[in-house]
Scaffold this motif. Structure first.
Motif, PDB file in Angstrom:
ATOM      1  N   LEU A  72      -8.040  33.113  30.482  1.00 42.53           N
ATOM      2  CA  LEU A  72      -8.250  34.432  31.072  1.00 42.53           C
ATOM      3  C   LEU A  72      -9.089  35.276  30.127  1.00 42.53           C
ATOM      4  O   LEU A  72      -8.871  35.269  28.905  1.00 42.53           O
ATOM      5  CB  LEU A  72      -6.908  35.123  31.325  1.00 42.53           C
ATOM      6  N   ALA A  73     -10.062  35.984  30.690  1.00 45.38           N
ATOM      7  CA  ALA A  73     -10.893  36.898  29.907  1.00 45.38           C
ATOM      8  C   ALA A  73     -10.978  38.234  30.640  1.00 45.38           C
ATOM      9  O   ALA A  73     -11.225  38.277  31.845  1.00 45.38           O
ATOM     10  CB  ALA A  73     -12.299  36.320  29.708  1.00 45.38           C
ATOM     11  N   VAL A  74     -10.756  39.311  29.919  1.00 43.90           N
ATOM     12  CA  VAL A  74     -10.859  40.659  30.477  1.00 43.90           C
ATOM     13  C   VAL A  74     -11.730  41.490  29.545  1.00 43.90           C
ATOM     14  O   VAL A  74     -11.524  41.481  28.318  1.00 43.90           O
ATOM     15  CB  VAL A  74      -9.473  41.322  30.627  1.00 43.90           C
ATOM     16  N   LEU A  75     -12.699  42.177  30.109  1.00 45.23           N
ATOM     17  CA  LEU A  75     -13.542  43.104  29.354  1.00 45.23           C
ATOM     18  C   LEU A  75     -13.545  44.438  30.068  1.00 45.23           C
ATOM     19  O   LEU A  75     -13.771  44.499  31.281  1.00 45.23           O
ATOM     20  CB  LEU A  75     -14.963  42.560  29.209  1.00 45.23           C
ATOM     21  N   GLY A  80      -9.796  41.100  26.068  1.00 46.77           N
ATOM     22  CA  GLY A  80      -8.595  40.313  25.898  1.00 46.77           C
ATOM     23  C   GLY A  80      -8.854  38.895  26.359  1.00 46.77           C
ATOM     24  O   GLY A  80      -9.421  38.692  27.437  1.00 46.77           O
ATOM     25  N   PHE A  81      -8.473  37.905  25.560  1.00 44.88           N
ATOM     26  CA  PHE A  81      -8.705  36.504  25.879  1.00 44.88           C
ATOM     27  C   PHE A  81      -7.415  35.697  25.722  1.00 44.88           C
ATOM     28  O   PHE A  81      -6.640  35.941  24.803  1.00 44.88           O
ATOM     29  CB  PHE A  81      -9.774  35.895  24.954  1.00 44.88           C
ATOM     30  N   THR A  82      -7.210  34.744  26.621  1.00 47.30           N
ATOM     31  CA  THR A  82      -6.093  33.804  26.493  1.00 47.30           C
ATOM     32  C   THR A  82      -6.590  32.396  26.839  1.00 47.30           C
ATOM     33  O   THR A  82      -7.662  32.211  27.410  1.00 47.30           O
ATOM     34  CB  THR A  82      -4.920  34.154  27.437  1.00 47.30           C
ATOM     35  N   GLY A  83      -5.789  31.401  26.507  1.00 42.65           N
ATOM     36  CA  GLY A  83      -6.079  30.020  26.915  1.00 42.65           C
ATOM     37  C   GLY A  83      -7.441  29.540  26.483  1.00 42.65           C
ATOM     38  O   GLY A  83      -7.819  29.653  25.310  1.00 42.65           O
ATOM     39  N   LEU A  84      -8.206  28.999  27.441  1.00 43.73           N
ATOM     40  CA  LEU A  84      -9.507  28.404  27.138  1.00 43.73           C
ATOM     41  C   LEU A  84     -10.498  29.396  26.543  1.00 43.73           C
ATOM     42  O   LEU A  84     -11.452  29.000  25.868  1.00 43.73           O
ATOM     43  CB  LEU A  84     -10.111  27.782  28.410  1.00 43.73           C
ATOM     44  N   PHE A  85     -10.282  30.685  26.797  1.00 44.93           N
ATOM     45  CA  PHE A  85     -11.194  31.700  26.264  1.00 44.93           C
ATOM     46  C   PHE A  85     -10.825  32.115  24.837  1.00 44.93           C
ATOM     47  O   PHE A  85     -11.660  32.649  24.118  1.00 44.93           O
ATOM     48  CB  PHE A  85     -11.196  32.941  27.151  1.00 44.93           C
ATOM     49  N   LYS A  86      -9.591  31.922  24.456  1.00 42.26           N
ATOM     50  CA  LYS A  86      -9.137  32.425  23.160  1.00 42.26           C
ATOM     51  C   LYS A  86      -9.649  31.529  22.036  1.00 42.26           C
ATOM     52  O   LYS A  86      -9.482  30.318  22.061  1.00 42.26           O
ATOM     53  CB  LYS A  86      -7.607  32.493  23.132  1.00 42.26           C
ATOM     54  N   ASP A  87     -10.235  32.151  21.032  1.00 42.93           N
ATOM     55  CA  ASP A  87     -10.743  31.431  19.855  1.00 42.93           C
ATOM     56  C   ASP A  87     -11.737  30.343  20.226  1.00 42.93           C
ATOM     57  O   ASP A  87     -11.890  29.347  19.504  1.00 42.93           O
ATOM     58  CB  ASP A  87      -9.585  30.818  19.050  1.00 42.93           C
ATOM     59  N   ARG A  91     -20.065  32.303  27.367  1.00 43.47           N
ATOM     60  CA  ARG A  91     -20.284  32.061  28.792  1.00 43.47           C
ATOM     61  C   ARG A  91     -19.792  33.248  29.620  1.00 43.47           C
ATOM     62  O   ARG A  91     -20.464  33.691  30.556  1.00 43.47           O
ATOM     63  CB  ARG A  91     -19.568  30.781  29.226  1.00 43.47           C
ATOM     64  N   PHE A  92     -18.622  33.750  29.266  1.00 45.58           N
ATOM     65  CA  PHE A  92     -18.074  34.910  29.974  1.00 45.58           C
ATOM     66  C   PHE A  92     -19.007  36.111  29.848  1.00 45.58           C
ATOM     67  O   PHE A  92     -19.349  36.764  30.845  1.00 45.58           O
ATOM     68  CB  PHE A  92     -16.692  35.243  29.408  1.00 45.58           C
ATOM     69  N   MET A  93     -19.446  36.403  28.635  1.00 50.89           N
ATOM     70  CA  MET A  93     -20.339  37.554  28.430  1.00 50.89           C
ATOM     71  C   MET A  93     -21.654  37.356  29.171  1.00 50.89           C
ATOM     72  O   MET A  93     -22.212  38.319  29.725  1.00 50.89           O
ATOM     73  CB  MET A  93     -20.585  37.753  26.930  1.00 50.89           C
ATOM     74  N   THR A  94     -22.148  36.142  29.196  1.00 53.25           N
ATOM     75  CA  THR A  94     -23.402  35.864  29.905  1.00 53.25           C
ATOM     76  C   THR A  94     -23.234  36.081  31.407  1.00 53.25           C
ATOM     77  O   THR A  94     -24.125  36.647  32.069  1.00 53.25           O
ATOM     78  CB  THR A  94     -23.860  34.421  29.631  1.00 53.25           C
TER      79      THR A  94
END
Length: 210
Positions: A159-162, A186-193, A200-203
């Motif tokens: 999960l990713a939240v901006l 905020g990032f969790t799981g596959l997005f965290k670290d 990819r999310f920011m793009t």
């Protein structure tokens, strides 16, 4: 600024508070007191109905205290044709109020997640943003609450939240700098670290704009 769900304070909803809620009449009386305090006459024609109107407006502006994000996220659709890639809902507009000065915060939220067992209706993610935004907030806490609610209900693989927002407490008072944007994530799981997934999310958030 990375909003870590486990370390940021999370607001409790009305169910966690047992104090007596003031009556509408008491709330309107408080507004009249404030009008007098700033130096005006609450009995003059232009202000006589302001306490009633303001209390009614606050019922709408802060209705998030009486709504449940868990209920909004309770229905998951499992028939997605095997889709397991990222789902992004971008540019969700919101407005909130700073808990320190009770002046507006206005901005947009972007939410992406990797489904685990299904997907949720896209409008539900926007409703979750609205539920937490319509409370007295800090942007950091707003970010953490959105992440926490989606994580708890959907248990996504990532999960990713901006959130990007302008704070009127900074634009209208104090330093009085307009147009300044604050960004929290905020990032969790596959997005965290995972720098690749975060890029990819920011793009996806920034890269497809006309």
């Amino acid at each position: 600024m990375d909003a870590a769900v486990s370390t940021l304070p999370v607001h409790k909803g009305p169910e966690a508070r047992r104090r007596r809620r003031p009556t509408r009449e008491e709330a309107e009386a408080a507004v009249r007191t404030l009008i007098e305090w700033v130096g005006d006459d609450p009995g003059r024609e232009g202000l006589v109905d302001t306490p009633r109107r303001m209390v009614k407006a606050w019922e709408d502006l802060f209705r998030g205290y009486h709504l449940s994000a868990a209920e909004e996220l309770g229905t998951v659709f499992e028939e997605v044709g095997g889709y397991g890639d990222v789902v992004l809902v971008r540019d969700i507009p919101f407005f909130s109020h700073c808990e320190h000065h009770i002046v507006p915060i206005m901005g947009k939220a972007h939410i992406a997640y990797y489904p685990r067992e299904g997907v949720v209706g896209l409008s539900k993610l926007a409703r979750v943003v609205d539920i937490y935004a319509r409370r007295l907030q800090t942007q950091e806490n707003l970010t953490a609450e959105i992440v926490g609610a989606i994580e708890a209900s959907l248990k996504p693989r990532g999960l990713a939240v901006l959130i990007e927002a302008e704070h009127m407490c900074m634009a209208m008072r104090g330093i009085q700098k307009q147009g300044v944007s604050t960004v929290t994530t905020g990032f969790t799981g596959l997005f965290k670290d995972n720098a690749t997934e975060q890029v990819r999310f920011m793009t996806m958030v920034r890269g497809f704009r006309a």
